[in-house]
Design a protein around this motif. Structure first.
Motif, mmCIF file in Angstrom:
data_model
loop_
_atom_site.group_PDB
_atom_site.id
_atom_site.type_symbol
_atom_site.label_atom_id
_atom_site.label_comp_id
_atom_site.label_asym_id
_atom_site.label_seq_id
_atom_site.Cartn_x
_atom_site.Cartn_y
_atom_site.Cartn_z
ATOM 1 N N ARG A 1 24.909 1.865 50.932
ATOM 2 C CA ARG A 1 23.975 2.886 51.007
ATOM 3 C C ARG A 1 23.489 3.370 52.416
ATOM 4 O O ARG A 1 23.245 4.532 52.776
ATOM 5 C CB ARG A 1 22.505 2.246 50.367
ATOM 6 N N TYR B 1 29.369 2.816 42.923
ATOM 7 C CA TYR B 1 28.426 2.151 43.532
ATOM 8 C C TYR B 1 27.995 1.101 42.525
ATOM 9 O O TYR B 1 27.715 -0.346 42.954
ATOM 10 C CB TYR B 1 27.200 2.978 44.094
ATOM 11 N N ILE C 1 17.336 4.149 40.926
ATOM 12 C CA ILE C 1 18.361 5.118 40.939
ATOM 13 C C ILE C 1 18.536 5.899 39.624
ATOM 14 O O ILE C 1 18.504 7.150 39.652
ATOM 15 C CB ILE C 1 19.571 4.526 41.308
ATOM 16 N N TRP C 2 18.253 5.261 38.556
ATOM 17 C CA TRP C 2 18.022 5.797 37.149
ATOM 18 C C TRP C 2 16.971 6.891 37.358
ATOM 19 O O TRP C 2 17.043 7.924 36.810
ATOM 20 C CB TRP C 2 18.101 4.741 36.132
ATOM 21 N N THR D 1 23.096 12.250 46.378
ATOM 22 C CA THR D 1 24.021 11.891 45.229
ATOM 23 C C THR D 1 24.735 10.850 45.685
ATOM 24 O O THR D 1 25.614 10.653 46.875
ATOM 25 C CB THR D 1 24.755 12.924 44.754
ATOM 26 N N ASP E 1 18.727 -0.470 40.960
ATOM 27 C CA ASP E 1 19.334 0.516 40.052
ATOM 28 C C ASP E 1 18.560 0.986 39.109
ATOM 29 O O ASP E 1 18.833 2.435 38.682
ATOM 30 C CB ASP E 1 20.353 -0.323 39.374
ATOM 31 N N ILE F 1 23.619 2.516 34.663
ATOM 32 C CA ILE F 1 23.853 1.829 35.682
ATOM 33 C C ILE F 1 24.952 0.873 35.710
ATOM 34 O O ILE F 1 24.906 -0.026 36.422
ATOM 35 C CB ILE F 1 22.425 0.899 36.277
ATOM 36 N N SER G 1 17.489 9.891 39.375
ATOM 37 C CA SER G 1 18.559 10.899 38.906
ATOM 38 C C SER G 1 17.820 11.603 37.687
ATOM 39 O O SER G 1 18.072 12.748 37.622
ATOM 40 C CB SER G 1 19.669 9.833 38.366
ATOM 41 N N PRO H 1 24.415 10.372 39.544
ATOM 42 C CA PRO H 1 23.306 9.212 40.134
ATOM 43 C C PRO H 1 22.913 9.849 41.484
ATOM 44 O O PRO H 1 23.539 10.208 42.475
ATOM 45 C CB PRO H 1 24.258 7.834 40.393
ATOM 46 N N ARG H 2 21.519 9.702 41.566
ATOM 47 C CA ARG H 2 20.962 10.037 42.995
ATOM 48 C C ARG H 2 20.037 9.022 43.545
ATOM 49 O O ARG H 2 19.485 8.217 42.650
ATOM 50 C CB ARG H 2 19.943 11.301 42.801
ATOM 51 N N ASP H 3 20.145 8.810 44.842
ATOM 52 C CA ASP H 3 19.325 7.666 45.453
ATOM 53 C C ASP H 3 18.290 8.156 46.374
ATOM 54 O O ASP H 3 18.430 9.288 47.215
ATOM 55 C CB ASP H 3 20.388 6.710 46.097
#
Length: 351
Positions: free
Chosen positions: A205, A192, A78-79, A187, A75, A109, A82, A26-28
């Motif tokens: 975050r 989370y 975030i998906w 990442t 979320d 998620i 990613s 997962p990447r933000d």
């Protein structure tokens, strides 16, 4: 030209990107981690977020029908981040027009896959689409504002029998460009998604963004954090919840503490957890490169749920680090600048 025609035109100009299978890291997006873009409450919020600090301006508005996009709705972004990073690192063509099944998004998620979860996903997509943002972040001039919604449009796909079998969505160019830039993506720990509170999700975050490279951790003044969160909770309630988080230690990979400077002002301290130093839990890697195939280890154990003692005092000045003043000025922590610098030993806050 009608809005409907413009939407069709945008869709026709984009190449469809099909979501990649597998257990992706997962990447933000760092901008979304560092600034107040989402409601932290599960209740219906229509009160705008109006945040301004130094040269950063953010205005987030919601419509009464759907309310503001929440930190749980984020979320989905975030998906999306990613997927985009994974595809780019694999040398695949990416696009703002993304296609996936609800099952793929929900399982990534950490949600269930029941009909109720699917309806909640659709409600989240509605809030992301109807929430509008205007910001000066990453604009060449402070006076220029980029305006967008978190999702330009989304549609359900149906099979030959009319049953929904997928979702297409278009993410905004502002978000897409940030994700494609290595320096603007981090990442995050998969744990989370198990955080249930809006404040602890937001704080993770913030912590991941700021404490990732800080050997001595990072410090923020309580009142600055209150303003940075855009929370509608009164400050006293917000401060109580921060102390409770420091007592419970729910953030994966990080330790929280509360200090007071000589004026009595409370500072939230966060540092990476290290098993080798006797701290609880495992640390999130300092820098996790794009394309990392393994999961980032999760954090604190239940036995660590105790409130750290305040360490910034006249009798314990060695333990008191400066509140990262130089860096925090750049990160809008102006509330720490001033008397806080005189309370602790001088040192660099550079990341």
């Amino acid at each position: 030209m009608s809005a409907r025609h413009r939407t069709r035109s945008e869709r026709e100009q984009l190449e469809l990107f099909r979501a990649l299978p597998g257990d992706l890291a997962p990447r933000d997006a760092q901008d979304l981690m560092a600034y107040p873009f989402f409601s932290l409450a599960k209740t219906h919020r229509t009160t705008p977020i109006d945040y301004r600090m130094n040269d950063v301006a953010i205005r987030v508005e919601a419509v009464p029908e759907h309310g503001m996009a929440t930190i749980w709705d984020a979320d989905v972004l975030i998906w999306a981040a990613s997927q985009i990073v994974e595809a780019r690192d694999a040398g695949l063509r990416t696009s703002r027009l993304m296609a996936a099944t609800p099952y793929e998004i929900l399982t990534f998620i950490g949600r269930g896959v029941s009909a109720r979860d699917y309806h909640r996903l659709k409600a989240a997509l509605d809030r992301l689409q109807s929430t509008t943002v205007a910001t000066s972040l990453r604009q060449t001039s402070e006076r220029r504002m980029h305006r967008f919604s978190w999702i330009n449009e989304w549609t359900e796909r149906a099979d030959a029998h009319g049953r929904a079998d997928g979702i297409d969505l278009i993410v905004p160019d502002w978000f897409y460009r940030a994700v494609l830039d290595d320096a603007l993506v981090l990442t995050i720990d998969r744990e989370y998604f198990k955080l249930t509170g809006g404040l602890e999700r937001w704080l993770y975050r913030i912590v991941r963004k700021h404490a990732g490279r800080q050997r001595a951790g990072w410090r923020f003044d309580f009142r600055h954090l209150h303003g940075k969160s855009a929370s509608l909770s009164p400050f006293k309630r917000f401060a109580f919840e921060l102390r409770d988080l420091a007592r419970r230690q729910p953030l994966p990979g990080y330790r929280l503490g509360v200090e007071r400077d000589r004026t009595g002002r409370e500072l939230l301290v966060f540092t990476r957890s290290h098993l080798s130093t006797g701290a609880c839990g495992q640390s999130v890697d300092v820098v996790v490169p794009s394309g990392t195939p393994v999961r980032v280890p999760s954090g604190t154990e239940a036995a660590c749920h105790q409130e750290p003692e305040a360490t910034c005092s006249d009798g314990n000045s060695v333990a008191c680090e400066p509140p990262n003043l130089e860096s925090n000025q750049q990160e809008s922590n102006e509330s720490v600048v001033g008397d806080g610098a005189a309370q602790c030993k001088t040192g660099s806050g550079a990341r």
